[in-house]
Design a protein around this motif. Structure first.
Motif, PDB file in Angstrom:
ATOM      1  N   THR A   9       1.077  -1.024  -0.007  1.00  0.00           N
ATOM      2  CA  THR A   9      -0.048   0.097   0.014  1.00  0.00           C
ATOM      3  C   THR A   9       1.066   1.281  -0.090  1.00  0.00           C
ATOM      4  O   THR A   9       2.178   1.272   0.618  1.00  0.00           O
ATOM      5  N   CYS A  58      -2.736   2.225  -4.655  1.00  0.00           N
ATOM      6  CA  CYS A  58      -2.729   3.472  -4.535  1.00  0.00           C
ATOM      7  C   CYS A  58      -4.090   3.962  -4.200  1.00  0.00           C
ATOM      8  O   CYS A  58      -5.127   3.049  -4.274  1.00  0.00           O
ATOM      9  N   ARG A  59      -4.110   5.336  -3.719  1.00  0.00           N
ATOM     10  CA  ARG A  59      -5.484   5.910  -3.286  1.00  0.00           C
ATOM     11  C   ARG A  59      -6.545   5.791  -4.750  1.00  0.00           C
ATOM     12  O   ARG A  59      -7.770   5.489  -4.347  1.00  0.00           O
ATOM     13  N   THR A  60      -5.753   5.832  -5.772  1.00  0.00           N
ATOM     14  CA  THR A  60      -6.834   5.720  -6.958  1.00  0.00           C
ATOM     15  C   THR A  60      -6.059   4.899  -8.051  1.00  0.00           C
ATOM     16  O   THR A  60      -4.677   4.797  -7.920  1.00  0.00           O
ATOM     17  N   GLU A  79      -6.587  -0.167  -6.466  1.00  0.00           N
ATOM     18  CA  GLU A  79      -6.871   1.005  -5.986  1.00  0.00           C
ATOM     19  C   GLU A  79      -7.562   0.736  -4.587  1.00  0.00           C
ATOM     20  O   GLU A  79      -8.341  -0.163  -4.071  1.00  0.00           O
ATOM     21  N   CYS A  80      -7.123   1.941  -3.517  1.00  0.00           N
ATOM     22  CA  CYS A  80      -7.641   1.523  -2.346  1.00  0.00           C
ATOM     23  C   CYS A  80      -7.253   2.781  -1.463  1.00  0.00           C
ATOM     24  O   CYS A  80      -6.109   3.331  -1.437  1.00  0.00           O
ATOM     25  N   ASP A  81      -8.104   3.698  -0.895  1.00  0.00           N
ATOM     26  CA  ASP A  81      -7.958   4.717   0.076  1.00  0.00           C
ATOM     27  C   ASP A  81      -8.110   3.771   1.674  1.00  0.00           C
ATOM     28  O   ASP A  81      -9.071   3.518   1.932  1.00  0.00           O
ATOM     29  N   SER A 135     -13.423   0.766   0.934  1.00  0.00           N
ATOM     30  CA  SER A 135     -12.568   0.794   0.148  1.00  0.00           C
ATOM     31  C   SER A 135     -11.605  -0.177   0.250  1.00  0.00           C
ATOM     32  O   SER A 135     -11.008  -1.010  -0.592  1.00  0.00           O
ATOM     33  N   THR A 139      -6.100   5.900   8.743  1.00  0.00           N
ATOM     34  CA  THR A 139      -5.147   5.546   7.690  1.00  0.00           C
ATOM     35  C   THR A 139      -3.961   4.692   8.172  1.00  0.00           C
ATOM     36  O   THR A 139      -3.714   3.644   7.373  1.00  0.00           O
TER      37      THR A 139
END
Length: 364
Positions: A55, A80-82, A109-111, A117, A166
């Motif tokens: 991540t 990544c976030r997007t 993708e993952c926030d 997410s 986070t």
């Protein structure tokens, strides 16, 4: 005027605290793991190809490790976030390294601050029908250290303070959801958690400003700004979010009799990455100049990436869990096993935190 003076004094203390690392002796006895991880990178080409999920793989040490691993023949799941950031990262790595990229690079993708997410990431990963040998919980944020008071609190979509959400809760959920996948991949599957020496109030970095402490954990249950229930302090929130569940996770893995191991590490002080983007710009530039160009106590991004790669693949750690490794000679490429903080070793508190976290993320 008093506020400005206090801030300047604290900023000076931060610089002195960081530069004092070079002569502080740090955490104590040296171990068998005292190595220069940059020297080990060529060895990874001789390791059986593995699939490593990282991540926060688009910047900093996550990006550096992704480059090191894929050019040694290992598959890297670039989280990544997007999806756009993940795809761009892969395109850039391939453009830079060309034919040296011998492992697969897979964008996802993952926030990690968003629990839904995280769940989507797990579903998307399983749709790929790939093994998972190593999970690296690396993405993290550090908000403006000068912000104090509940009015500055930033929240995740689930209502938790953003730093804890986070750096800790999202990765806690991801780890627990992917445990079956790691178990299926056989022996020497690993969980690696990126942390920082500042989790320890007795360390040079952790002793500057408020020290990390989770207190009675009352804030986690109530979604208060701080886990210990106190008023919001961005600096302390970052310290509190480091190194909070690795040892208990390893105890539970061992009790289950599975071969997956959990370890954590700190890459040292790295100022030349995007990690400091939320801090005061002028101070960040001053801090960067002082630590890199005057006192020479900062580490490079490549060194930090090599620490991550070492944790993921080194044969030194095969079958070993519950370890904390950290950069121990600031400005010099030395990585060593050390003792985590007293609070991190509090088994009663760790069990309570783990159980409360299962409830917080909807697993209990």
């Amino acid at each position: 005027m008093a506020v400005a003076t206090n801030r300047n004094s604290r900023r000076t203390a931060m610089i002195l605290g960081a530069t004092g690392l070079a002569s502080a002796g740090l955490f104590g006895v040296k171990s068998a793991f005292a190595i220069n991880p940059l020297d080990i990178i060529p060895d990874y080409a001789n390791v059986t190809p593995r699939t490593v999920m990282i991540t926060g793989a688009n910047t900093g040490i996550g990006r550096a490790a992704a480059e090191q691993l894929c050019t040694a023949g290992h598959s890297v799941i670039v989280v990544c976030r997007t999806i756009v950031k993940a795809q761009k990262t892969i395109e850039e790595i391939k453009a830079t390294f060309g034919d040296k990229v011998t492992g697969n690079l897979i964008p996802l993708e993952c926030d990690v601050s968003d629990l839904d997410s995280v769940r989507r990431l797990v579903r998307d990963f399983r749709d790929l029908n790939l093994p998972l040998n190593v999970l690296v919980a690396n993405a993290g944020i550090s908000l403006n250290a000068q912000e104090k008071g509940d009015e500055f609190t930033q929240r995740s979509k689930d209502g938790f303070e953003l730093t804890i959400a986070t750096n800790y809760l999202g990765h806690f959920l991801l780890t627990n959801l992917l445990l079956p996948d790691l178990e299926k991949s056989g022996s020497d599957s690993r969980i690696v958690i990126t942390g920082s020496e500042v989790h320890d109030p007795s360390s040079p970095g952790g002793s500057v400003g408020p020290g990390a402490t989770l207190g009675d954990l009352s804030g986690l249950k109530s979604k208060a700004p701080m886990v210990d229930g106190g008023p919001y302090d961005a600096d302390k929130a970052y310290k509190d979010s480091n190194h909070v569940f690795m040892l208990e996770l390893q105890r539970r893995l061992k009790a289950k009799g599975v071969t997956v191991t959990a370890n954590s590490f700190g890459p040292g002080l790295i100022t030349r990455s995007a990690f400091f983007k939320n801090q005061n710009g002028l101070f960040s530039r001053l801090f960067d100049f002082a630590t890199n160009d005057i006192f020479h106590v900062a580490e490079t991004v490549d060194f930090g990436g090599a620490c991550l790669s070492y944790m993921a693949l080194s044969k030194d750690l095969e079958g070993k869990g519950g370890l904390w490794l950290n950069a121990v000679q600031p400005g010099k490429p030395v990585f060593e096993q050390l003792q985590p903080s007293i609070e991190a070793r509090d088994t009663k508190k760790a069990k309570m935190l783990y159980d409360m976290s299962l409830e917080a993320v909807g697993l209990a």
